[in-house]
Design a protein around this motif. Structure first.
Motif, PDB file in Angstrom:
ATOM      1  N   SER A 176       0.831  -1.207   0.000  1.00 52.52           N
ATOM      2  CA  SER A 176       0.000   0.000   0.000  1.00 52.52           C
ATOM      3  C   SER A 176       0.866   1.256   0.000  1.00 52.52           C
ATOM      4  CB  SER A 176      -0.924   0.013   1.217  1.00 52.52           C
ATOM      5  OG  SER A 176      -1.762  -1.124   1.173  1.00 52.52           O
ATOM      6  N   ALA A 177       1.983   1.224   0.752  1.00 51.54           N
ATOM      7  CA  ALA A 177       2.877   2.379   0.776  1.00 51.54           C
ATOM      8  C   ALA A 177       3.469   2.618  -0.615  1.00 51.54           C
ATOM      9  CB  ALA A 177       3.987   2.171   1.804  1.00 51.54           C
ATOM     10  N   SER A 178       3.811   1.526  -1.321  1.00 51.87           N
ATOM     11  CA  SER A 178       4.353   1.676  -2.675  1.00 51.87           C
ATOM     12  C   SER A 178       3.316   2.278  -3.614  1.00 51.87           C
ATOM     13  CB  SER A 178       4.786   0.318  -3.235  1.00 51.87           C
ATOM     14  OG  SER A 178       5.763  -0.259  -2.417  1.00 51.87           O
ATOM     15  N   LEU A 179       2.075   1.806  -3.491  1.00 55.48           N
ATOM     16  CA  LEU A 179       1.003   2.323  -4.360  1.00 55.48           C
ATOM     17  C   LEU A 179       0.742   3.802  -4.068  1.00 55.48           C
ATOM     18  CD1 LEU A 179      -1.448  -0.724  -4.288  1.00 55.48           C
ATOM     19  CD2 LEU A 179      -0.170   0.128  -6.258  1.00 55.48           C
ATOM     20  N   ALA A 180       0.726   4.157  -2.768  1.00 56.87           N
ATOM     21  CA  ALA A 180       0.487   5.558  -2.405  1.00 56.87           C
ATOM     22  C   ALA A 180       1.622   6.439  -2.927  1.00 56.87           C
ATOM     23  CB  ALA A 180       0.358   5.693  -0.883  1.00 56.87           C
ATOM     24  N   GLY A 181       2.862   5.932  -2.795  1.00 63.17           N
ATOM     25  CA  GLY A 181       4.014   6.684  -3.298  1.00 63.17           C
ATOM     26  C   GLY A 181       3.921   6.900  -4.802  1.00 63.17           C
ATOM     27  N   ALA A 182       3.479   5.850  -5.508  1.00 63.91           N
ATOM     28  CA  ALA A 182       3.359   5.949  -6.967  1.00 63.91           C
ATOM     29  C   ALA A 182       2.293   6.972  -7.352  1.00 63.91           C
ATOM     30  CB  ALA A 182       3.020   4.587  -7.558  1.00 63.91           C
ATOM     31  N   ARG A 183       1.185   6.973  -6.593  1.00 64.99           N
ATOM     32  CA  ARG A 183       0.124   7.947  -6.899  1.00 64.99           C
ATOM     33  C   ARG A 183       0.627   9.374  -6.700  1.00 64.99           C
ATOM     34  NH1 ARG A 183      -3.563   4.289  -5.092  1.00 64.99           N
ATOM     35  NH2 ARG A 183      -3.298   4.909  -2.930  1.00 64.99           N
ATOM     36  N   ILE A 184       1.359   9.609  -5.596  1.00 59.00           N
ATOM     37  CA  ILE A 184       1.865  10.958  -5.337  1.00 59.00           C
ATOM     38  C   ILE A 184       2.861  11.364  -6.419  1.00 59.00           C
ATOM     39  CG2 ILE A 184       3.327  12.282  -3.763  1.00 59.00           C
ATOM     40  CD1 ILE A 184       1.854  10.893  -1.463  1.00 59.00           C
ATOM     41  N   ARG A 185       3.737  10.426  -6.815  1.00 59.09           N
ATOM     42  CA  ARG A 185       4.698  10.728  -7.884  1.00 59.09           C
ATOM     43  C   ARG A 185       3.975  11.067  -9.182  1.00 59.09           C
ATOM     44  NH1 ARG A 185       8.537   6.762  -5.938  1.00 59.09           N
ATOM     45  NH2 ARG A 185       9.716   7.975  -4.433  1.00 59.09           N
ATOM     46  N   GLY A 186       2.900  10.292  -9.461  1.00 55.22           N
ATOM     47  CA  GLY A 186       2.138  10.532 -10.676  1.00 55.22           C
ATOM     48  C   GLY A 186       1.557  11.938 -10.694  1.00 55.22           C
ATOM     49  N   ARG A 187       1.067  12.378  -9.517  1.00 52.45           N
ATOM     50  CA  ARG A 187       0.498  13.727  -9.440  1.00 52.45           C
ATOM     51  C   ARG A 187       1.587  14.787  -9.530  1.00 52.45           C
ATOM     52  NH1 ARG A 187      -2.650  13.205  -4.065  1.00 52.45           N
ATOM     53  NH2 ARG A 187      -2.669  15.454  -4.227  1.00 52.45           N
ATOM     54  N   MET A 188       2.743  14.484  -8.940  1.00 57.04           N
ATOM     55  CA  MET A 188       3.859  15.443  -9.010  1.00 57.04           C
ATOM     56  C   MET A 188       4.282  15.697 -10.447  1.00 57.04           C
ATOM     57  SD  MET A 188       6.680  14.466  -6.237  1.00 57.04           S
ATOM     58  CE  MET A 188       6.351  14.290  -4.518  1.00 57.04           C
ATOM     59  N   ALA A 189       4.221  14.614 -11.265  1.00 52.74           N
ATOM     60  CA  ALA A 189       4.700  14.730 -12.640  1.00 52.74           C
ATOM     61  C   ALA A 189       3.941  15.822 -13.395  1.00 52.74           C
ATOM     62  CB  ALA A 189       4.556  13.393 -13.358  1.00 52.74           C
ATOM     63  N   HIS A 190       2.685  16.126 -12.925  1.00 51.59           N
ATOM     64  CA  HIS A 190       1.889  17.143 -13.630  1.00 51.59           C
ATOM     65  C   HIS A 190       2.249  18.560 -13.208  1.00 51.59           C
ATOM     66  CE1 HIS A 190      -0.506  14.101 -15.498  1.00 51.59           C
ATOM     67  NE2 HIS A 190      -0.818  13.563 -14.338  1.00 51.59           N
ATOM     68  N   LEU A 191       3.090  18.695 -12.174  1.00 53.52           N
ATOM     69  CA  LEU A 191       3.448  20.030 -11.707  1.00 53.52           C
ATOM     70  C   LEU A 191       4.581  20.573 -12.577  1.00 53.52           C
ATOM     71  CD1 LEU A 191       3.541  19.440  -7.850  1.00 53.52           C
ATOM     72  CD2 LEU A 191       1.694  20.475  -9.178  1.00 53.52           C
ATOM     73  N   VAL A 192       4.311  21.667 -13.278  1.00 51.46           N
ATOM     74  CA  VAL A 192       5.329  22.287 -14.126  1.00 51.46           C
ATOM     75  C   VAL A 192       5.411  23.760 -13.750  1.00 51.46           C
ATOM     76  CG1 VAL A 192       6.005  22.807 -16.500  1.00 51.46           C
ATOM     77  CG2 VAL A 192       4.814  20.660 -15.975  1.00 51.46           C
ATOM     78  N   ALA A 193       6.610  24.215 -13.390  1.00 52.89           N
ATOM     79  CA  ALA A 193       6.776  25.587 -12.902  1.00 52.89           C
ATOM     80  C   ALA A 193       6.237  26.613 -13.909  1.00 52.89           C
ATOM     81  CB  ALA A 193       8.250  25.859 -12.602  1.00 52.89           C
ATOM     82  N   ARG A 194       6.524  26.396 -15.195  1.00 56.39           N
ATOM     83  CA  ARG A 194       6.120  27.380 -16.211  1.00 56.39           C
ATOM     84  C   ARG A 194       4.595  27.593 -16.207  1.00 56.39           C
ATOM     85  NH1 ARG A 194       8.689  29.089 -20.908  1.00 56.39           N
ATOM     86  NH2 ARG A 194      10.254  27.454 -20.813  1.00 56.39           N
ATOM     87  N   ASP A 195       3.845  26.475 -16.033  1.00 52.21           N
ATOM     88  CA  ASP A 195       2.376  26.574 -16.065  1.00 52.21           C
ATOM     89  C   ASP A 195       1.833  27.290 -14.840  1.00 52.21           C
ATOM     90  OD1 ASP A 195       2.680  25.039 -18.279  1.00 52.21           O
ATOM     91  OD2 ASP A 195       1.964  23.170 -17.361  1.00 52.21           O
ATOM     92  N   LEU A 196       2.595  27.264 -13.737  1.00 53.51           N
ATOM     93  CA  LEU A 196       2.095  27.809 -12.478  1.00 53.51           C
ATOM     94  C   LEU A 196       2.630  29.212 -12.202  1.00 53.51           C
ATOM     95  CD1 LEU A 196       2.629  24.567 -10.350  1.00 53.51           C
ATOM     96  CD2 LEU A 196       0.432  25.497 -11.097  1.00 53.51           C
TER      97      LEU A 196
END
Ligand SMILES: [Zn+2]
Length: 378
Positions: free
Chosen positions: A238-258
């Motif tokens: 479960s910890a691995s899955l939660a970590g993967a979900r957070i990483r997946g969401r992080m990947a969408h963070l782009v400084a230029r867009d924000l």
């Protein structure tokens, strides 16, 4: 004079030595399990060597130590391969369910993940096979009992660790294979994490399977053991899955867009005037620059809000600006985990975003990043 500062040890652990610069730690729970193994093994030791009296407990304890030395070989093999790929290994910890190697950083390629993971079970199986090979040369007695136990335990540890579900080594092997096949580490973690959950459920059902397959009535200890292993597997997966979900969401963070549009003002300009100009330009942030246009500070939104309106005409804008240290200047192209790492390395409310040629692109506000991260969860 101390030449190396003491490393932070997790609470409840003891350092018992080091291997190639990595601390070898033992958790306090391990002592309990070593004692338990000694008590369980003692009667067998006495039946092999009648009349040894209380020495049977010493023999049991010696067996527990030999067993964990073989687990140390397993962990050290992970550490050695990780080091070969250039990852520092701070410590190896022995705990009641086995061991853990603290590797700093994450594999950059599937093959690194594959070899760091697979070498552990292979080492255990090798130790088990060596023990099987030498047992023919050992006379009946305590030593033979220990070698047999070592062979059985290592073959079991090696094979069970190849079960392809996280957090087991086999799970990391499966993750690396899916990663290699699809090019997505994220997908690899999700697949291996779910297999880990299936393995947890299977472990829970083991006492019943034992009864169905071998007609053996499970006792309380079987259920306790199944529960402990299942809980270990489920929480790790479960910890691995939660970590993967957070990483997946992080990947969408782009400084230029924000980025917020920013206005550059001379650092001796009155604050009231700077705010007025920023509002006229619809800029969401203010950067202070020297006479020659070099950025020197970022105006803190919080500091401006805390300054009463009637004081603002009399204060220079520089009094509410934070000096631009290195960590506050980020390349505009930064994003994903790199961005999150940069923000946590130098915590601040605002960062200056620069184009590759050094010109100002805008300002990144931490609150905007947090909001984007939260919204990506829905
Ligand atoms: Zn391992």
């Amino acid at each position: 004079m101390p030449d190396t500062p003491p490393r932070d040890r997790p609470p409840g652990t003891f350092k018992v030595g080091s291997i190639a610069g990595s601390d070898v730690l033992v958790t306090s729970s391990w002592f309990l399990v070593a004692g338990l193994i000694a008590v369980i093994v003692a009667p067998a030791a006495e039946s092999v060597q009648p009349g040894i009296g209380v020495w049977k407990y010493v023999a049991g304890l010696a067996f527990a130590i030999i067993l964990y030395l073989s687990i140390l070989i397993h962990e050290a093999s992970h550490a050695l391969v990780a080091r070969r790929y250039g990852f520092p290994v701070s410590s190896i910890t022995l705990h009641f369910l086995g061991g853990m190697t603290a590797i700093e950083g994450e594999a950059r390629r599937p093959r690194q993940e594959f070899f760091i993971a697979v070498v552990g079970p292979l080492s255990s199986i090798a130790v088990g096979l060596v023990a099987l090979a030498v047992r023919g040369f050992i006379p009946e007695g305590l030593l033979l009992m220990a070698v047999d136990g070592l062979a059985g335990a290592n073959l079991l540890v090696g094979v069970l660790n190849l079960v392809p579900g996280l957090p087991l080594d086999g799970g990391r092997v499966l993750k690396s294979l899916v990663w290699g096949a699809t090019g997505s580490v994220h997908r690899g973690t999700i697949v291996a994490g779910w297999v880990g959950r299936v393995a947890a459920v299977a472990a829970m059902g083991w006492p019943f399977a034992q009864q169905a397959l071998f007609g053996q009535e499970p006792d309380v200890l079987d259920f306790v053991l199944a529960f402990v292993v299942a809980a270990f597997l489920w929480s790790g997966a479960s910890a691995s899955l939660a970590g993967a979900r957070i990483r997946g969401r992080m990947a969408h963070l782009v400084a230029r867009d924000l980025a917020r549009r920013t206005l550059a003002v001379p650092d001796d300009l009155p604050l009231a005037e700077a705010v007025r100009r920023a509002q006229d330009a619809s800029a969401g942030s203010i950067v202070t620059v020297t006479g020659s246009g070099v950025p020197v500070g970022i105006v803190s939104e919080a500091a401006v809000a805390a300054t009463p309106e009637d004081r603002r005409p009399w204060l220079a804008v520089s009094t509410v600006a934070r000096t631009l240290d290195d960590g506050l200047r980020l390349p505009v192209a930064i994003g994903g985990e790199d961005l999150v790492r940069a923000l946590s390395a130098t915590p601040a409310a605002e960062y200056l975003l620069l184009e590759p040629d050094g010109s100002i692109y805008g300002v990144l506000v931490t609150a905007d990043v947090d909001r984007a991260f939260r919204e990506s969860a829905d």
